[in-house]
Design an enzyme around this catalytic site. Structure first.
Site, PDB file in Angstrom:
ATOM      1  N   ARG A 103       1.007  -1.212  -0.065  1.00 35.08           N
ATOM      2  CA  ARG A 103       0.024   0.071   0.029  1.00 35.08           C
ATOM      3  C   ARG A 103       0.988   1.233   0.134  1.00 35.08           C
ATOM      4  NH1 ARG A 103      -1.817  -3.739  -1.197  1.00 35.08           N
ATOM      5  NH2 ARG A 103      -3.871  -4.813  -0.346  1.00 35.08           N
ATOM      6  N   SER A 128     -11.629  -1.258   1.674  1.00 34.94           N
ATOM      7  CA  SER A 128     -10.944  -1.713   2.790  1.00 34.94           C
ATOM      8  C   SER A 128     -10.270  -0.448   3.723  1.00 34.94           C
ATOM      9  CB  SER A 128      -9.912  -2.605   2.449  1.00 34.94           C
ATOM     10  OG  SER A 128      -9.066  -3.110   3.688  1.00 34.94           O
ATOM     11  N   GLU A 146      -5.900   2.716   5.359  1.00 34.61           N
ATOM     12  CA  GLU A 146      -5.658   2.673   4.147  1.00 34.61           C
ATOM     13  C   GLU A 146      -6.245   3.804   3.393  1.00 34.61           C
ATOM     14  OE1 GLU A 146      -6.606  -0.706   1.395  1.00 34.61           O
ATOM     15  OE2 GLU A 146      -5.843  -2.308   2.933  1.00 34.61           O
TER      16      GLU A 146
END
Length: 230
Positions: A99, A148, A218
Site C-alpha cells: 500500500r 478496505s 488505507e
C-alpha cells in the site's frame, strides 16, 4: 476541500492496448478497465479486480488484494509535476511496497502502463469471476463504502482484530462498521466524512487498547483536518 479539485476525463479516463501492453489513463475506473480487459482479452490486471476507485488511485496506493498488487505488472507511470511538466517514471523509481508508492512531491498520476501476461484470457476471466463472487459473498458491496479501511498488520488481518474487539455495528451518524466484514465502514445514508473519521479513530483506539495493535488506515484524509481530534 479548499483548493482546486481536478477530475480526469476524456482520454485520461480511457484505456487502450499498445505494443502488447495496456495503457490506462489515471481517471479510468478500475471496474471499467477490468470490463474492457475481459472484452478484449487483456491479461495482467488481476490486482485491480474488485478495487474501488480509479487507476490513478490504485497506483498511488499500490492497491491490491489476494490476487496481487497494482505494481505486479506496472511498467511505468506518467505524472504531472507540481510545475506542470510531464514526467514518465519507471516502476523501479517508485519504491513500491505494501500500500505504498513513492511519487514526487505534488505530482499527480496521469497515466499508467501495464504489462500483459501470457495466460489464456479465458482462464483469467474465470479466476476473476470466482474471486469477485467470493467478494460479493464476504464483503458489504450492497452499501457505499471506501473499500478496505485499514491495512492488514504483519501476520494478521485488520478485520479479525476489529471483530475480536467487538466493534461490528459500531456507528456514528450514517457510518457503521459493517456486520458483514469488520474492515469496511459502510454508509447507511447521510454519513459525512467526519462521521467516517470518528469511526476510524474509535476503532483504532479500541483495537490498540484490546490487542496492542495500532491499525493504519488505507484510506487517506483529504482537505483540512486541522480541527479534528487526534
Amino acid at each position: 476541500i479548499r483548493g482546486l479539485v481536478v477530475r480526469l476525463v476524456g482520454a485520461l479516463a480511457d484505456a487502450v492496448a499498445a505494443d502488447g501492453q495496456v495503457v490506462a489513463g489515471a481517471g479510468c475506473r478500475n471496474a471499467v478497465l477490468l470490463a474492457r480487459a475481459e472484452r478484449n482479452g487483456w491479461t495482467g490486471l488481476d490486482a485491480l479486480a474488485g478495487i474501488p476507485g480509479t487507476v490513478g488511485g490504485a497506483v498511488r496506493m499500490n492497491a491490491g488484494s489476494l490476487l496481487g498488487e497494482t505494481g505486479d505488472t506496472l511498467v511505468e507511470v506518467t505524472v504531472m509535476q507540481a510545475d506542470g511538466t510531464l514526467t514518465t517514471l519507471p516502476k523501479a523509481a517508485l519504491a513500491l511496497g505494501y500500500r505504498h508508492c513513492s511519487l514526487p512531491a505534488g505530482a499527480t498520476v496521469v497515466q499508467a502502463r501495464f504489462a500483459q501476461t501470457s495466460e489464456d484470457p479465458a482462464a483469467v476471466t474465470a479466476r476473476l469471476r470466482t474471486f469477485l463472487d467470493r467478494r460479493k459473498a464476504t464483503q458489504p458491496l450492497d452499501l457505499p463504502s471506501c473499500g478496505s479501511t485499514f491495512r492488514n498488520p504483519p501476520g494478521d488481518a485488520a478485520g479479525r482484530l476489529i471483530e475480536a474487539a467487538g466493534l461490528k455495528g459500531f456507528r456514528v451518524g450514517g457510518a457503521e462498521v459493517s456486520h458483514k466484514h469488520a474492515n469496511f465502514i459502510v454508509n447507511h445514508g447521510g454519513a459525512t466524512a467526519s462521521d467516517i473519521d470518528a469511526v476510524i479513530r474509535h476503532v483504532q483506539h479500541v483495537v490498540e487498547t484490546v490487542s496492542g495493535v495500532a491499525l493504519v488506515p488505507e484510506v487517506e484524509r483529504v482537505g483540512d483536518w486541522s480541527s479534528a481530534s487526534t
